[in-house]
Motif scaffolding. Structure first.
Motif, PDB file in Angstrom:
ATOM      1  N   MET A 120       0.834  -1.207   0.000  1.00 21.69           N
ATOM      2  CA  MET A 120       0.000   0.000   0.000  1.00 21.69           C
ATOM      3  C   MET A 120       0.871   1.261   0.000  1.00 21.69           C
ATOM      4  N   ALA A 121       0.407   2.251  -0.730  1.00 22.21           N
ATOM      5  CA  ALA A 121       1.196   3.475  -0.852  1.00 22.21           C
ATOM      6  C   ALA A 121       0.970   4.392   0.350  1.00 22.21           C
ATOM      7  N   VAL A 122       2.060   4.996   0.822  1.00 18.19           N
ATOM      8  CA  VAL A 122       1.917   6.036   1.845  1.00 18.19           C
ATOM      9  C   VAL A 122       1.433   7.296   1.135  1.00 18.19           C
ATOM     10  N   GLU A 123       0.317   7.828   1.623  1.00 18.09           N
ATOM     11  CA  GLU A 123      -0.284   9.020   1.014  1.00 18.09           C
ATOM     12  C   GLU A 123      -0.446  10.108   2.068  1.00 18.09           C
ATOM     13  N   ARG A 124      -0.703  11.315   1.574  1.00 20.16           N
ATOM     14  CA  ARG A 124      -1.119  12.413   2.451  1.00 20.16           C
ATOM     15  C   ARG A 124      -2.486  12.878   2.009  1.00 20.16           C
ATOM     16  N   THR A 125      -3.316  13.219   2.973  1.00 18.65           N
ATOM     17  CA  THR A 125      -4.631  13.765   2.651  1.00 18.65           C
ATOM     18  C   THR A 125      -4.873  15.002   3.496  1.00 18.65           C
ATOM     19  N   PHE A 126      -5.799  15.827   3.037  1.00 18.30           N
ATOM     20  CA  PHE A 126      -6.128  17.065   3.737  1.00 18.30           C
ATOM     21  C   PHE A 126      -7.413  16.866   4.521  1.00 18.30           C
ATOM     22  N   SER A 127      -7.435  17.391   5.734  1.00 15.12           N
ATOM     23  CA  SER A 127      -8.589  17.217   6.623  1.00 15.12           C
ATOM     24  C   SER A 127      -8.944  18.542   7.276  1.00 15.12           C
ATOM     25  N   ASN A 155      -2.584   4.446   2.325  1.00  9.68           N
ATOM     26  CA  ASN A 155      -3.927   4.600   1.772  1.00  9.68           C
ATOM     27  C   ASN A 155      -4.719   5.703   2.489  1.00  9.68           C
ATOM     28  N   ALA A 156      -4.029   6.801   2.834  1.00 12.80           N
ATOM     29  CA  ALA A 156      -4.608   7.797   3.743  1.00 12.80           C
ATOM     30  C   ALA A 156      -5.908   8.418   3.226  1.00 12.80           C
ATOM     31  N   ILE A 157      -6.028   8.592   1.911  1.00 12.73           N
ATOM     32  CA  ILE A 157      -7.216   9.285   1.383  1.00 12.73           C
ATOM     33  C   ILE A 157      -8.468   8.435   1.616  1.00 12.73           C
ATOM     34  N   ALA A 158      -8.411   7.181   1.205  1.00  8.81           N
ATOM     35  CA  ALA A 158      -9.570   6.293   1.390  1.00  8.81           C
ATOM     36  C   ALA A 158      -9.789   5.984   2.869  1.00  8.81           C
ATOM     37  N   SER A 169     -18.949  17.877  10.906  1.00  8.34           N
ATOM     38  CA  SER A 169     -17.773  17.697  11.787  1.00  8.34           C
ATOM     39  C   SER A 169     -16.410  17.589  11.101  1.00  8.34           C
ATOM     40  N   ALA A 170     -16.360  16.999   9.888  1.00 13.82           N
ATOM     41  CA  ALA A 170     -15.048  16.801   9.266  1.00 13.82           C
ATOM     42  C   ALA A 170     -15.150  16.860   7.754  1.00 13.82           C
ATOM     43  N   HIS A 171     -14.054  17.317   7.147  1.00 14.29           N
ATOM     44  CA  HIS A 171     -13.896  17.254   5.690  1.00 14.29           C
ATOM     45  C   HIS A 171     -12.644  16.442   5.394  1.00 14.29           C
ATOM     46  N   GLY A 172     -12.670  15.658   4.325  1.00 10.78           N
ATOM     47  CA  GLY A 172     -11.467  14.959   3.882  1.00 10.78           C
ATOM     48  C   GLY A 172     -11.400  14.941   2.370  1.00 10.78           C
ATOM     49  N   SER A 173     -10.194  15.052   1.813  1.00 12.04           N
ATOM     50  CA  SER A 173     -10.017  15.047   0.357  1.00 12.04           C
ATOM     51  C   SER A 173     -10.584  13.766  -0.251  1.00 12.04           C
ATOM     52  N   ASP A 174     -11.064  13.901  -1.500  1.00 13.08           N
ATOM     53  CA  ASP A 174     -11.699  12.733  -2.138  1.00 13.08           C
ATOM     54  C   ASP A 174     -10.833  12.069  -3.205  1.00 13.08           C
ATOM     55  N   SER A 175      -9.646  12.621  -3.489  1.00 13.11           N
ATOM     56  CA  SER A 175      -8.778  12.024  -4.519  1.00 13.11           C
ATOM     57  C   SER A 175      -7.351  12.534  -4.310  1.00 13.11           C
ATOM     58  N   ILE A 192      -4.017  19.630  -4.041  1.00 15.49           N
ATOM     59  CA  ILE A 192      -4.502  21.015  -4.186  1.00 15.49           C
ATOM     60  C   ILE A 192      -4.897  21.583  -2.820  1.00 15.49           C
ATOM     61  N   GLU A 193      -5.651  20.787  -2.060  1.00 13.29           N
ATOM     62  CA  GLU A 193      -6.174  21.266  -0.774  1.00 13.29           C
ATOM     63  C   GLU A 193      -5.048  21.471   0.242  1.00 13.29           C
ATOM     64  N   ILE A 194      -4.076  20.539   0.276  1.00 15.85           N
ATOM     65  CA  ILE A 194      -2.932  20.696   1.195  1.00 15.85           C
ATOM     66  C   ILE A 194      -2.199  21.994   0.868  1.00 15.85           C
ATOM     67  N   ALA A 195      -1.928  22.220  -0.421  1.00 15.17           N
ATOM     68  CA  ALA A 195      -1.159  23.397  -0.832  1.00 15.17           C
ATOM     69  C   ALA A 195      -1.907  24.698  -0.554  1.00 15.17           C
TER      70      ALA A 195
END
Ligand code: CMP
Length: 140
Positions: free
Chosen positions: A1-8, A81-84, A115-121, A127-130
């Motif tokens: 599994m790939a290490v990913e970053r997601t925005f929350s 798999n942080a996004i999913a 309560s929470a938002h998370g990136s969908d892709s 884009i959201e992190i930046a």
């Protein structure tokens, strides 16, 4: 599994009820690492730009009013798999449809105050992190 970053985002309904720690514990217990985090009060312009993809939707104006109604916590989560995984931990957008044990089932007040938002892709995560963090703000 790939290490990913997601925005929350921990949204104003959750910061108002002092739920930041409880929500962060959900992320950490599921193996996600909070590698950047900042508490901010979004401006109207920031909310409108962040949610620009929804600008034609009937809920856009109310959503921007809600997101600027109190502090939010913007964060970057890292892990396999942080996004999913984050979307699984959050549950469905509408808390009425969210699975038991998810953040939105347990804490959300409504489809808007959810309560929470998370990136969908991966593309949107980048884009959201930046939008909120410089590279040097993220410490893995
Ligand atoms: P979020 O994941 O932050 O992405 C867009 C937000 O719009 C969503 O969570 C909800 O908080 C909000 N929203 C309000 N009404 C609706 C709706 N009818 N359908 C989808 N999202 C909505």
């Amino acid at each position: 599994m790939a290490v990913e970053r997601t925005f929350s985002i921990i949204k104003p309904d959750a910061t108002r009820r002092n739920l930041t720690g409880k929500i962060n514990a959900r992320f950490e217990e599921a193996g996600l690492r909070i590698v950047a985090q900042r508490r901010i009060w979004m401006t109207r312009q920031q909310a409108e730009q962040f949610y620009a993809v929804h600008k034609e939707r009937p809920f856009f104006k109310d959503l921007c009013t809600f997101m600027t109604s109190g502090p939010v916590v913007v964060q970057v989560l890292e892990g396999d798999n942080a996004i999913a995984k984050n979307r699984e931990i959050m549950g469905a957008t509408n808390p009425a449809n969210a699975a038991p044990g998810t953040i939105r089932k347990d804490f959300a007040e409504s489809i808007e105050a959810n309560s929470a938002h998370g990136s969908d892709s991966p593309d949107n995560a980048a884009i959201e992190i930046a939008y909120f963090f410089a590279g040097a703000d993220i410490v893995g």
